[in-house]
Enzyme design. Sequence first.
Site, PDB file in Angstrom:
ATOM      1  N   LYS A 220     -28.696 -18.535 -19.763  1.00 18.87           N
ATOM      2  CA  LYS A 220     -29.937 -18.410 -18.977  1.00 18.87           C
ATOM      3  C   LYS A 220     -30.454 -16.976 -19.024  1.00 18.87           C
ATOM      4  CE  LYS A 220     -28.578 -22.253 -16.025  1.00 18.87           C
ATOM      5  NZ  LYS A 220     -28.123 -22.787 -14.740  1.00 18.87           N
TER       6      LYS A 220
ATOM      7  N   GLN B  23     -25.814 -20.555  -9.232  1.00 21.69           N
ATOM      8  CA  GLN B  23     -25.109 -21.406 -10.193  1.00 21.69           C
ATOM      9  C   GLN B  23     -24.068 -22.270  -9.481  1.00 21.69           C
ATOM     10  OE1 GLN B  23     -25.998 -21.702 -13.340  1.00 21.69           O
ATOM     11  NE2 GLN B  23     -24.388 -23.136 -13.907  1.00 21.69           N
TER      12      GLN B  23
ATOM     13  N   ASP C  88     -34.479 -24.364  -9.390  1.00 19.66           N
ATOM     14  CA  ASP C  88     -33.565 -25.451  -9.768  1.00 19.66           C
ATOM     15  C   ASP C  88     -34.033 -26.794  -9.212  1.00 19.66           C
ATOM     16  OD1 ASP C  88     -31.329 -25.022 -11.386  1.00 19.66           O
ATOM     17  OD2 ASP C  88     -30.275 -23.917  -9.813  1.00 19.66           O
TER      18      ASP C  88
HETATM   19  N1  GUN Z   1     -24.466 -26.168 -12.776  1.00 16.96           N
HETATM   20  C1  GUN Z   1     -24.607 -27.102 -13.753  1.00 16.96           C
HETATM   21  N2  GUN Z   1     -25.913 -27.323 -14.002  1.00 16.96           N
HETATM   22  C2  GUN Z   1     -26.604 -26.506 -13.175  1.00 16.96           C
HETATM   23  C3  GUN Z   1     -27.990 -26.289 -12.978  1.00 16.96           C
HETATM   24  O1  GUN Z   1     -28.873 -26.892 -13.602  1.00 16.96           O
HETATM   25  N3  GUN Z   1     -28.312 -25.364 -12.037  1.00 16.96           N
HETATM   26  C4  GUN Z   1     -27.371 -24.703 -11.322  1.00 16.96           C
HETATM   27  N4  GUN Z   1     -27.789 -23.828 -10.399  1.00 16.96           N
HETATM   28  N5  GUN Z   1     -26.076 -24.894 -11.481  1.00 16.96           N
HETATM   29  C5  GUN Z   1     -25.691 -25.789 -12.403  1.00 16.96           C
END
Ligand code: GUN
Length: 283
Positions: A48, A92, A115
């Site tokens: 990311k 996350q 998100d």
């Molecule tokens: N953990 C696995 N997929 C995601 C996601 O799309 N966003 C976040 N914040 N954590 C994750």
Amino acid sequence: MVLLDGQALAKHKESMLQEEVARLDVVPVLAVILVGDNPASRVYVNMKVKACARVGINCQLQHLEDSTPQSKLLEILHALNANSSVHGILVQLPLPAHMDTREILEAIAPHKDVDGFHPLNVGRVYSNSLLKGFLPATAMGVMQLLEHYNIAVKGKDVVIVGASNIIGKPLASLMLNAGASVSICHILTKDLSIYTQKADIVCVGVGKVGLVGPDLLKEGAVVVDIGINKQGDKIVGDVDFEAVRHKVSYITPVPGGVGPMTISALLQNTLLATQTALWERSC
Ligand code: GUN
């Protein structure tokens, strides 16, 4: 069989996002918080951060120790919510066991929740009232990939294997909103094949190598593999790709399918959060 090339589509989307970011009066800022040392989370966060850099988003990563108290994380989130130079916030997941994930996600201001995990944004997806708010990135990426390849969803039988808040449930809502008949299967489903064998589109994301083989699919099915599993030094999905490739009409590779689309959807949400903030400030 046609490969649903998420890598290529995400690259194309990124170049468009980069142009749009360059046209803004500000540099979008995405605050990313990683708590602890989950190896997979480290990899995802790294991806990311790099993707943000490619399109001109300033990604500010805070890496907190596993033992960080929940109150400290809440304090950080309140500060980020109040900071008008921060446009998007992402915590996350998964969080360490001592934290209450729901409370943390509810502490993110909905207009910065790129998100789409805050209950307000979840409700907007569920009720198909999407004039405001954010779609969760993976579900959004899957829909964009299908749309790009002109794969109709309306009136189709769709099975989603995996009922998580992050992937399965939002994807089911988007499919339903798009006119599909949706079945959601999960760990307690007695016989997966009853659902998948009649499905036009099968989306699977549970983290189980080889879960979907040819016996589970009907001839010509569309298969979207959202699984990401480590097998030796290889990354594989939940679908036995080699075994099903001659039976399906379309399939996502892993890697290079849904993964890159998830990242580009996050970038798109961050751009949207920034544009909305700028527009609201100008009113
Ligand atoms: N953990 C696995 N997929 C995601 C996601 O799309 N966003 C976040 N914040 N954590 C994750």
